[in-house]
Design a protein around this motif. Structure first.
Motif, mmCIF file in Angstrom:
data_model
loop_
_atom_site.group_PDB
_atom_site.id
_atom_site.type_symbol
_atom_site.label_atom_id
_atom_site.label_comp_id
_atom_site.label_asym_id
_atom_site.label_seq_id
_atom_site.Cartn_x
_atom_site.Cartn_y
_atom_site.Cartn_z
ATOM 1 N N SER A 205 0.833 -1.206 0.000
ATOM 2 C CA SER A 205 0.000 0.000 0.000
ATOM 3 C C SER A 205 0.862 1.248 0.000
ATOM 4 C CB SER A 205 -0.884 0.029 1.253
ATOM 5 O OG SER A 205 -1.728 -1.087 1.288
ATOM 6 N N MET A 206 0.422 2.242 -0.763
ATOM 7 C CA MET A 206 1.093 3.539 -0.750
ATOM 8 C C MET A 206 0.170 4.504 -0.016
ATOM 9 S SD MET A 206 2.732 3.823 -4.562
ATOM 10 C CE MET A 206 1.158 3.783 -5.382
ATOM 11 N N LEU A 207 0.658 5.087 1.063
ATOM 12 C CA LEU A 207 -0.133 5.974 1.895
ATOM 13 C C LEU A 207 0.467 7.379 1.873
ATOM 14 C CD1 LEU A 207 -0.271 3.551 4.945
ATOM 15 C CD2 LEU A 207 -2.092 3.897 3.270
ATOM 16 N N THR A 208 -0.357 8.360 2.160
ATOM 17 C CA THR A 208 0.125 9.734 2.267
ATOM 18 C C THR A 208 0.760 9.918 3.645
ATOM 19 O OG1 THR A 208 -1.665 10.490 0.842
ATOM 20 C CG2 THR A 208 -0.549 12.159 2.184
ATOM 21 N N PRO A 209 2.035 10.326 3.704
ATOM 22 C CA PRO A 209 2.689 10.502 5.004
ATOM 23 C C PRO A 209 1.905 11.448 5.914
ATOM 24 C CG PRO A 209 4.301 10.651 3.241
ATOM 25 C CD PRO A 209 2.943 10.632 2.585
ATOM 26 N N GLY A 210 1.731 11.044 7.162
ATOM 27 C CA GLY A 210 1.025 11.854 8.147
ATOM 28 C C GLY A 210 -0.478 11.666 8.169
ATOM 29 N N ALA A 211 -1.013 10.971 7.184
ATOM 30 C CA ALA A 211 -2.461 10.747 7.136
ATOM 31 C C ALA A 211 -2.861 9.644 8.118
ATOM 32 C CB ALA A 211 -2.884 10.351 5.720
ATOM 33 N N SER A 212 -4.122 9.620 8.478
ATOM 34 C CA SER A 212 -4.634 8.521 9.296
ATOM 35 C C SER A 212 -4.544 7.240 8.486
ATOM 36 C CB SER A 212 -6.093 8.758 9.663
ATOM 37 O OG SER A 212 -6.215 9.868 10.505
ATOM 38 N N ARG B 151 11.230 5.508 -0.729
ATOM 39 C CA ARG B 151 12.205 6.326 -1.470
ATOM 40 C C ARG B 151 11.509 7.273 -2.439
ATOM 41 N NH1 ARG B 151 15.118 1.496 -0.852
ATOM 42 N NH2 ARG B 151 14.468 0.662 -2.855
ATOM 43 N N LEU B 152 10.262 6.953 -2.793
ATOM 44 C CA LEU B 152 9.476 7.819 -3.672
ATOM 45 C C LEU B 152 8.620 8.810 -2.881
ATOM 46 C CD1 LEU B 152 8.304 5.121 -6.250
ATOM 47 C CD2 LEU B 152 10.121 6.831 -6.539
ATOM 48 N N GLY B 153 8.723 8.758 -1.532
ATOM 49 C CA GLY B 153 7.990 9.702 -0.695
ATOM 50 C C GLY B 153 6.662 9.199 -0.176
ATOM 51 N N TYR B 154 6.336 7.949 -0.453
ATOM 52 C CA TYR B 154 5.084 7.388 0.050
ATOM 53 C C TYR B 154 5.314 6.670 1.378
ATOM 54 C CZ TYR B 154 3.263 8.173 -4.636
ATOM 55 O OH TYR B 154 2.867 8.752 -5.812
ATOM 56 N N ALA B 155 4.286 6.640 2.181
ATOM 57 C CA ALA B 155 4.353 5.928 3.455
ATOM 58 C C ALA B 155 3.868 4.489 3.255
ATOM 59 C CB ALA B 155 3.483 6.629 4.488
ATOM 60 N N THR B 156 4.556 3.552 3.898
ATOM 61 C CA THR B 156 4.145 2.147 3.857
ATOM 62 C C THR B 156 4.016 1.568 5.260
ATOM 63 O OG1 THR B 156 6.444 1.457 3.624
ATOM 64 C CG2 THR B 156 5.164 1.691 1.587
ATOM 65 N N GLU B 157 4.163 2.408 6.275
ATOM 66 C CA GLU B 157 4.015 1.947 7.651
ATOM 67 C C GLU B 157 2.898 2.716 8.329
ATOM 68 O OE1 GLU B 157 8.473 0.432 8.739
ATOM 69 O OE2 GLU B 157 7.648 2.089 9.871
#
Length: 137
Positions: free
Chosen positions: A37-44, A86-92
């Motif tokens: 999953s690619m998530l927006t950093p800082g999002a719920s 590395r592309l700026g997406y959140a995965t955690e």
């Protein structure tokens, strides 16, 4: 007479302190990695298994559940070692949790999240300092 009463009160206090160990509050963290999953950093964030309100159990050295809390809302975090990171997406998805009234005095403690035990054993000091757990898929 007054000295005898004072002695009895002191003795009872010492016995009670030994028989009923004090409780600690555990404030920990849990990070779940979902590399699909690619998530927006800082999002719920949440997963099928982990979301705000998911049960967190603390176990003692016998494996018995001694206290229960819940996960707080998850926050999407970037893992810079991952391809998407590395592309700026959140995965955690990072969660905080608090478990009150954990009896002190156990040789070790475990933490189960959503009924899934971990293989780590924590000392009382580690529990007081804020244990951290991580799993991934």
């Amino acid at each position: 007479m007054g000295a005898l009463v004072g002695f009895v009160v002191l003795a009872l206090a010492l016995i009670a302190g030994t028989a009923f160990p004090s409780a600690i509050t555990v404030e920990g963290s849990f990070r779940h990695t979902d590399s699909s999953s690619m998530l927006t950093p800082g999002a719920s964030c949440y997963t099928r298994m982990y979301t705000a309100g998911t049960r967190v159990d603390v176990t003692d050295d016998t494996g018995a559940v001694v206290a229960t809390g819940t996960l707080d809302e998850g926050i999407a975090m970037v893992d810079s070692d991952s391809t998407y990171g590395r592309l700026g997406y959140a995965t955690e998805c990072a969660f905080a949790f608090t478990v009150d009234n954990v009896p002190s005095g156990s040789r070790s403690y475990g933490i189960e999240i959503a009924g899934v035990p971990n293989r780590l054993a924590f000392s009382e000091q580690e529990m007081r300092n804020g244990p951290g757990l991580h799993n991934g898929s």
